[in-house]
Design an enzyme around this catalytic site. Structure first.
Site, mmCIF file in Angstrom:
data_model
loop_
_atom_site.group_PDB
_atom_site.id
_atom_site.type_symbol
_atom_site.label_atom_id
_atom_site.label_comp_id
_atom_site.label_asym_id
_atom_site.label_seq_id
_atom_site.Cartn_x
_atom_site.Cartn_y
_atom_site.Cartn_z
ATOM 1 N N LYS A 74 8.347 1.840 0.286
ATOM 2 C CA LYS A 74 8.681 1.027 -0.658
ATOM 3 C C LYS A 74 9.820 1.763 -1.311
ATOM 4 O O LYS A 74 11.218 1.321 -1.480
ATOM 5 C CB LYS A 74 7.925 1.028 -1.943
ATOM 6 N N THR A 75 9.792 3.234 -1.537
ATOM 7 C CA THR A 75 10.812 4.101 -2.085
ATOM 8 C C THR A 75 11.877 4.117 -1.072
ATOM 9 O O THR A 75 13.246 4.034 -1.538
ATOM 10 C CB THR A 75 10.148 5.544 -2.220
ATOM 11 N N PRO A 110 0.753 -1.190 -0.198
ATOM 12 C CA PRO A 110 0.091 0.007 -0.112
ATOM 13 C C PRO A 110 0.878 1.376 -0.086
ATOM 14 O O PRO A 110 2.026 1.262 0.369
ATOM 15 C CB PRO A 110 -0.770 0.009 1.310
ATOM 16 N N PRO A 111 0.245 2.420 -0.456
ATOM 17 C CA PRO A 111 1.014 3.434 -0.418
ATOM 18 C C PRO A 111 1.793 4.020 0.939
ATOM 19 O O PRO A 111 0.881 3.780 2.137
ATOM 20 C CB PRO A 111 0.087 4.841 -0.938
ATOM 21 N N HIS A 134 -25.252 10.647 21.414
ATOM 22 C CA HIS A 134 -24.915 9.745 20.057
ATOM 23 C C HIS A 134 -23.594 8.978 20.262
ATOM 24 O O HIS A 134 -23.451 7.826 20.484
ATOM 25 C CB HIS A 134 -24.722 10.575 18.693
ATOM 26 N N GLU A 135 -22.582 9.862 20.800
ATOM 27 C CA GLU A 135 -21.200 9.489 21.040
ATOM 28 C C GLU A 135 -21.421 8.414 22.410
ATOM 29 O O GLU A 135 -20.629 7.513 22.301
ATOM 30 C CB GLU A 135 -20.283 10.450 21.088
ATOM 31 N N ASP A 181 -21.288 5.798 10.305
ATOM 32 C CA ASP A 181 -21.396 4.426 10.929
ATOM 33 C C ASP A 181 -22.151 3.546 10.226
ATOM 34 O O ASP A 181 -21.743 2.410 10.188
ATOM 35 C CB ASP A 181 -22.281 4.913 12.333
#
Ligand code: ADP
Ligand code: MG
Ligand code: ZN
Length: 642
Positions: free
Chosen positions: A237-238, A232-233, A452-453, A529
């Protein structure tokens, strides 16, 4: 176009000549100044006087110390006993036998000595010959570096020809004008790459080979010509490719796949030719082709095939077959779309080694954080383990960014050390965006978000085996989130059970469930959600075989493993409908479970939501304190907490 390049070179020459003249003048001036000052320093110490003067001063009781140098027959004397008093010098008068008596008479401290002069001579030589030469060359080197920078070369890298020097004149029309920059030293080694041990191990062999190709040639072993870094990015890798070059201390030629794809057919292929020609000259070396999928896409027969790209790919294949393997050229490619690569690229003798570079696990994340934290000033006692636990799924680049954001925040707050709080806040910035100052919630909205939270948090805490709540906040973020509940696992899980996933879905439904329970109405606050819950449920049905209805049948295929693409259904239309029904059933079950939990903990829900609304941000500890406190309305607790 060629003309202009020529003019450019003339201009560069002129600039270079001017700088040379300035350089010579500066160097001469510096050496002159140095000699002057050193000379004065040496001279100041000794002042020559006549012998009669010396005798006179002895008579007058002015002389305090006398020293006779027997080798040069010189007398040095001082008129004071001070360490750094003025030293006078005179030549001893031959056969003046009375001097000793006279000195005694006047109470002068005297001695004869054969001074070791070699020391002084060395210093003298150093100052007047060696130092100027060092300065001369040092200055020249520095100027040269500066010049290079000014004229467009990269600072620590070397321009190995290519377009810069050889690109003009007739007969060079096919030559690419790409500035392929080879770095003489990447300055990166495996030590700079945290985690990724398997990748490093694989690459170590390549580094060893480049370091000593002959050893491998002698025994008849062929080193891989190419290796493909796949992941993945942002996973390094570089960085790894550079580290291989750094470990083997060989030049590093780097080019990105997209640079090959130009407007005119044939240019890309010329560039490939050019790249390998240069690599051949500088072997052993590393040729790194980033984003190789841009040129290495599977050649197909579709109508809109890209001629240019195919030519470039063909040239690359030819070159990879052509070069002398024992010379020590290794081609590294990087991609996050390995599935699209042309099979010809990955056959033995080309990119025959595939090195997965995965997202870091808990240990890896902590190590990466540590490497980057070493570059900034940290307050002692900062616990990076906590940060690593809070960032599952983050790539190396994300983590590097978190540390940098934390440092920026420390500066913004006028501190000169990064604190734990800085890093924790920057984790949230990276996950959820900056705190948004302009969003002002009304009191009612705040209340809804609080419930909600709290709903999420209570459902999470009341189930067994879910990650503990570490923070709840209702401060809006620039990402659009009006609040969120952060859960941090104690350690990393590699295997998730069906039950775990069902719990997660229930937790995700907890927000909406709380709204419904308290306000009797749904808001649009749960869209994220819902998206997540549906995704989990769909994967359970189509990929993990977790339903009785379908059993262990793959119904979908992941589109792009490393770029997080969704799944593609691989079933008939009729089945697709049934899948939708199953997904709906799973999510609905989670929703019901969440409602049940919240009903059972209604009082706690009220208490915590009010507390949250007042404080805006509460820690997991505060939350658990209220949630587990026994005050008559016993919460329904799972076995874990009880
Ligand atoms: P990729 O090429 O895989 O997209 P890069 O190699 O460009 O990723 O990584 C981007 C940056 O992220 C690096 O410059 C480095 O600062 C950081 N990074 C990524 N992985 C690691 C790692 N394993 N160790 C240390 N730093 C890393
Ligand atoms: Mg990269
Ligand atoms: Zn929510």
């Amino acid at each position: 176009m060629e003309k202009r390049r020529q003019a450019g070179m003339d201009n560069n020459d002129k600039k270079r000549r001017q700088s040379m003249i300035i350089y010579v003048i500066i160097a001469i001036a510096l050496i002159f100044a140095l000699n002057q000052s050193m000379g004065r320093y040496v001279q100041r110490q000794v002042q020559t006087v006549s012998y009669s003067d010396f005798l006179e001063q002895v008579e007058d009781n002015k002389v305090k110390e006398v020293e006779l140098d027997t080798s040069s027959n010189k007398i040095q004397f001082k008129t004071s006993t001070d360490e750094d008093a003025q030293v006078y010098e005179t030549t001893a008068f031959p056969n003046d036998d009375g001097l000793v008596d006279m000195l005694r008479e006047h109470n002068v401290d005297f001695s004869a000595e054969i001074p070791d002069q070699s020391n002084d001579i060395w210093i003298y030589m150093l100052v007047s010959y060696v130092l100027p030469i060092v300065i001369f060359f040092g200055l020249g080197w520095w100027l040269n570096r500066r010049l290079r920078k000014q004229l467009g070369g990269d600072d620590p890298s070397m321009d190995f020809g290519g377009g810069g020097f050889g690109g003009f004149g007739a007969g060079n029309l096919g030559k690419s004008n790409a500035k392929i920059v080879g770095e003489k030293e990447t300055g990166v080694t495996f030590k700079d790459v945290a985690g990724q041990d398997e990748a490093k191990e694989s690459l170590q062999e390549i580094a060893n080979f480049l370091d000593n190709p002959k050893k491998y040639a002698d025994i008849g072993a062929r080193c891989p010509r190419g290796a493909l870094l796949v992941g993945p990015p942002g996973t390094g890798k570089t960085l790894l490719a550079k580290a291989v070059a750094g470990e083997a201390k060989v030049p590093f030629f780097s080019i990105s796949g997209s640079e090959f794809v130009e407007m005119f057919v044939g240019r890309g292929a010329a560039k490939v030719r050019d790249l390998f020609k240069q690599a051949n000259e500088k072997a052993p070396c590393i040729v790194f082709i980033d984003e190789i999928d841009t040129i290495g896409k599977r050649r197909d027969t579709s109508i809109n095939s890209n001629d240019e790209r195919e030519q470039t790919l063909n040239q690359l294949l030819t070159e990879m077959d052509g070069f002398d393997n024992n010379k020590g050229i290794v081609v590294l490619g990087a991609t996050n779309r390995p599935d699209t690569l042309d099979p010809a690229l990955t056959r033995p003798g080309r990119f025959d080694r595939r090195i997965p570079v995965e997202l870091p696990d808990l240990v890896g994340r902590e190590a990466i954080l540590k490497i980057h934290a070493d570059d900034v000033k940290m307050q002692p006692g900062v616990d990076l383990g906590v940060i690593a636990r809070a960032t599952p799924g983050a790539s190396g680049a994300d983590l590097a960014n978190i540390i940098n954001e934390a440092a920026l925040r420390a500066v913004r707050m006028g501190r000169n050390r990064v604190t734990q709080e800085d890093i924790e806040e920057s984790v949230e910035v990276v996950i959820a965006g900056e705190k948004r100052k302009s969003t002002v919630l009304s009191d009612h909205e705040k209340q809804v978000v609080s419930y909600h939270e709290t709903g999420h948090a209570i459902v999470a805490a009341a189930q067994k085996g879910t990650a503990p709540v570490s923070k709840i906040t209702i401060v809006p973020r620039t990402s659009g989130a009006l609040g969120y509940t952060m859960q941090v696992d104690e350690d990393e899980h590699y295997l998730e059970t069906k039950g775990d996933m069902e719990n997660q879905i229930a937790t995700l439904c907890g927000g909406r469930a709380a709204e419904e329970l308290i306000f009797g109405e749904a808001t649009n606050g749960a869209s994220n959600d819902i998206e997540k819950a549906t995704k989990i449920a769909r994967a359970m049905v189509t990929q993990y075989g977790m339903t009785e209805k379908f059993g262990m049948v793959q119904l979908g295929q992941q589109r792009n493993r490393y770029l997080g693409g969704g799944a593609e259904l691989t079933c008939s239309e009729g089945t697709a409908q049934q899948i939708d029904a199953e997904v709906q059933r799973i999510v609905e079950e989670g929703h019901t479970k969440a409602l049940d939990i919240l009903r059972a903990n209604r009082f706690k829900l009220h208490e915590i939501a009010r507390y949250l609304q007042k404080k805006e941000t509460i820690t997991g500890e505060e939350f658990m304190n209220i949630f587990t406190r026994d005050d008559g309305f016993a919460p329904s607790l799972p076995e874990k907490q009880a």
